[in-house]
Design a protein around this motif. Structure first.
Motif, PDB file in Angstrom:
ATOM      1  N   LYS A 103       0.877  -1.161   0.000  1.00  0.00           N
ATOM      2  CA  LYS A 103       0.000   0.000   0.000  1.00  0.00           C
ATOM      3  C   LYS A 103       0.917   1.214   0.000  1.00  0.00           C
ATOM      4  O   LYS A 103       1.914   1.253   0.723  1.00  0.00           O
ATOM      5  N   VAL A 104       0.594   2.209  -0.830  1.00  0.00           N
ATOM      6  CA  VAL A 104       1.418   3.403  -0.962  1.00  0.00           C
ATOM      7  C   VAL A 104       0.542   4.631  -0.709  1.00  0.00           C
ATOM      8  O   VAL A 104      -0.616   4.665  -1.108  1.00  0.00           O
ATOM      9  N   ARG A 105       1.126   5.622  -0.042  1.00  0.00           N
ATOM     10  CA  ARG A 105       0.405   6.874   0.158  1.00  0.00           C
ATOM     11  C   ARG A 105       1.345   8.045  -0.083  1.00  0.00           C
ATOM     12  O   ARG A 105       2.522   7.996   0.225  1.00  0.00           O
ATOM     13  N   PHE A 106       0.763   9.092  -0.666  1.00  0.00           N
ATOM     14  CA  PHE A 106       1.488  10.349  -0.866  1.00  0.00           C
ATOM     15  C   PHE A 106       0.800  11.483  -0.116  1.00  0.00           C
ATOM     16  O   PHE A 106       1.246  12.615  -0.167  1.00  0.00           O
ATOM     17  N   ALA A 107      -0.264  11.163   0.591  1.00  0.00           N
ATOM     18  CA  ALA A 107      -0.943  12.151   1.444  1.00  0.00           C
ATOM     19  C   ALA A 107      -0.074  12.385   2.679  1.00  0.00           C
ATOM     20  O   ALA A 107       0.785  11.565   3.007  1.00  0.00           O
ATOM     21  N   PRO A 108      -0.282  13.489   3.379  1.00  0.00           N
ATOM     22  CA  PRO A 108       0.500  13.759   4.591  1.00  0.00           C
ATOM     23  C   PRO A 108       0.386  12.628   5.621  1.00  0.00           C
ATOM     24  O   PRO A 108      -0.648  11.954   5.706  1.00  0.00           O
ATOM     25  N   GLU A 109       1.431  12.454   6.398  1.00  0.00           N
ATOM     26  CA  GLU A 109       1.500  11.410   7.425  1.00  0.00           C
ATOM     27  C   GLU A 109       0.294  11.450   8.365  1.00  0.00           C
ATOM     28  O   GLU A 109      -0.244  10.415   8.728  1.00  0.00           O
ATOM     29  N   TRP A 110      -0.167  12.638   8.721  1.00  0.00           N
ATOM     30  CA  TRP A 110      -1.255  12.742   9.688  1.00  0.00           C
ATOM     31  C   TRP A 110      -2.576  12.198   9.144  1.00  0.00           C
ATOM     32  O   TRP A 110      -3.518  11.984   9.895  1.00  0.00           O
ATOM     33  N   LEU A 111      -2.641  11.934   7.807  1.00  0.00           N
ATOM     34  CA  LEU A 111      -3.839  11.332   7.223  1.00  0.00           C
ATOM     35  C   LEU A 111      -3.703   9.811   7.048  1.00  0.00           C
ATOM     36  O   LEU A 111      -4.593   9.175   6.497  1.00  0.00           O
ATOM     37  N   SER A 112      -2.622   9.242   7.535  1.00  0.00           N
ATOM     38  CA  SER A 112      -2.340   7.811   7.345  1.00  0.00           C
ATOM     39  C   SER A 112      -3.427   6.890   7.873  1.00  0.00           C
ATOM     40  O   SER A 112      -3.558   5.767   7.411  1.00  0.00           O
ATOM     41  N   PHE A 113      -4.187   7.338   8.862  1.00  0.00           N
ATOM     42  CA  PHE A 113      -5.226   6.491   9.448  1.00  0.00           C
ATOM     43  C   PHE A 113      -6.420   6.311   8.513  1.00  0.00           C
ATOM     44  O   PHE A 113      -7.243   5.423   8.714  1.00  0.00           O
ATOM     45  N   ILE A 114      -6.523   7.134   7.463  1.00  0.00           N
ATOM     46  CA  ILE A 114      -7.657   7.052   6.534  1.00  0.00           C
ATOM     47  C   ILE A 114      -7.325   6.048   5.427  1.00  0.00           C
ATOM     48  O   ILE A 114      -6.380   6.249   4.666  1.00  0.00           O
ATOM     49  N   PRO A 115      -8.076   4.958   5.336  1.00  0.00           N
ATOM     50  CA  PRO A 115      -7.760   3.933   4.328  1.00  0.00           C
ATOM     51  C   PRO A 115      -7.712   4.455   2.894  1.00  0.00           C
ATOM     52  O   PRO A 115      -6.931   3.972   2.087  1.00  0.00           O
ATOM     53  N   LEU A 116      -8.533   5.452   2.562  1.00  0.00           N
ATOM     54  CA  LEU A 116      -8.597   5.943   1.185  1.00  0.00           C
ATOM     55  C   LEU A 116      -7.313   6.625   0.708  1.00  0.00           C
ATOM     56  O   LEU A 116      -7.136   6.807  -0.490  1.00  0.00           O
ATOM     57  N   VAL A 117      -6.430   7.030   1.622  1.00  0.00           N
ATOM     58  CA  VAL A 117      -5.189   7.681   1.177  1.00  0.00           C
ATOM     59  C   VAL A 117      -4.139   6.658   0.746  1.00  0.00           C
ATOM     60  O   VAL A 117      -3.116   7.025   0.186  1.00  0.00           O
ATOM     61  N   TRP A 118      -4.388   5.388   0.997  1.00  0.00           N
ATOM     62  CA  TRP A 118      -3.460   4.322   0.628  1.00  0.00           C
ATOM     63  C   TRP A 118      -3.916   3.670  -0.672  1.00  0.00           C
ATOM     64  O   TRP A 118      -5.062   3.244  -0.786  1.00  0.00           O
ATOM     65  N   GLY A 119      -3.017   3.584  -1.642  1.00  0.00           N
ATOM     66  CA  GLY A 119      -3.328   2.945  -2.914  1.00  0.00           C
ATOM     67  C   GLY A 119      -2.621   1.611  -3.036  1.00  0.00           C
ATOM     68  O   GLY A 119      -1.545   1.401  -2.471  1.00  0.00           O
ATOM     69  N   ASP A 120      -3.231   0.693  -3.770  1.00  0.00           N
ATOM     70  CA  ASP A 120      -2.610  -0.610  -4.004  1.00  0.00           C
ATOM     71  C   ASP A 120      -1.418  -0.487  -4.940  1.00  0.00           C
ATOM     72  O   ASP A 120      -1.462   0.251  -5.934  1.00  0.00           O
TER      73      ASP A 120
END
Length: 179
Positions: A103-120
């Motif tokens: 899972k990869v995210r480019f959103a800010p760290e503080w949004l990490s708890f939101i599943p939608l910010v993580w992409g497959d």
């Protein structure tokens, strides 16, 4: 005459082939040696996407293993003005230590708890010597062909295109990248 019409009808059916069906669920490679995967990968081709619209050349991703087991992701490319554009993100494996599913995210760290910010980020094809990789996700909406070098041998690229076609990818959507 009837035999000729039957042969003509049969040949037309064979030429048309069976109706297009949904491709089989996307499979990943069996495992990935994450430390070996680290380093810089150059984009060879991709499905165009909204978040890379400003990229015109030299697109690359650098992966760095962090002490907590996560992976730092630095994506960069050159814009039409010749300037570097960068995006810093993070990746985490889904499954065991050799899982090819991340899972990869480019959103800010503080949004990490939101599943939608993580992409497959699924590794679906990988050179045994880790010189090239193909990355996608379950719906086949995104696709990248990456290489350790800015260019890939034409024969290797054509072989990968054939395998992607066999796995249900639309080759007409693939856009070669500029080094």
């Amino acid at each position: 005459m009837a035999t000729g019409l039957l042969a003509l009808a049969l040949s037309a059916f064979v030429a048309i082939g069976p109706a297009q069906s949904e491709p089989a669920p996307l499979q990943t490679v069996p495992s990935v040696d994450v430390p070996r995967y680290m380093g810089t990968w150059h984009e060879i081709a991709k499905y165009p996407n909204w978040f890379q619209k400003k990229c015109v050349s030299s697109t690359q991703a650098t992966y760095t293993l962090q002490t907590d087991g996560r992976v730092q992701v630095l994506n960069r490319c050159k814009t039409d003005k010749g300037e570097w554009s960068e995006a810093l993100g993070a990746a985490r494996q889904i499954g065991g230590p050799n899982s090819p599913r991340l899972k990869v995210r480019f959103a800010p760290e503080w949004l990490s708890f939101i599943p939608l910010v993580w992409g497959d980020y699924w590794i679906i094809d990988l050179d045994p010597d880790y010189q090239w990789v193909v990355v996608s996700e379950p719906d086949r909406d995104y696709l990248w062909i990456l290489s350790r070098t800015p260019q890939m041998p034409a024969a290797t690229y054509q072989e990968l295109l054939g395998r992607l076609h066999d796995r249900g990818f639309d080759l007409k959507r693939i856009e070669p990248s500029r080094p």
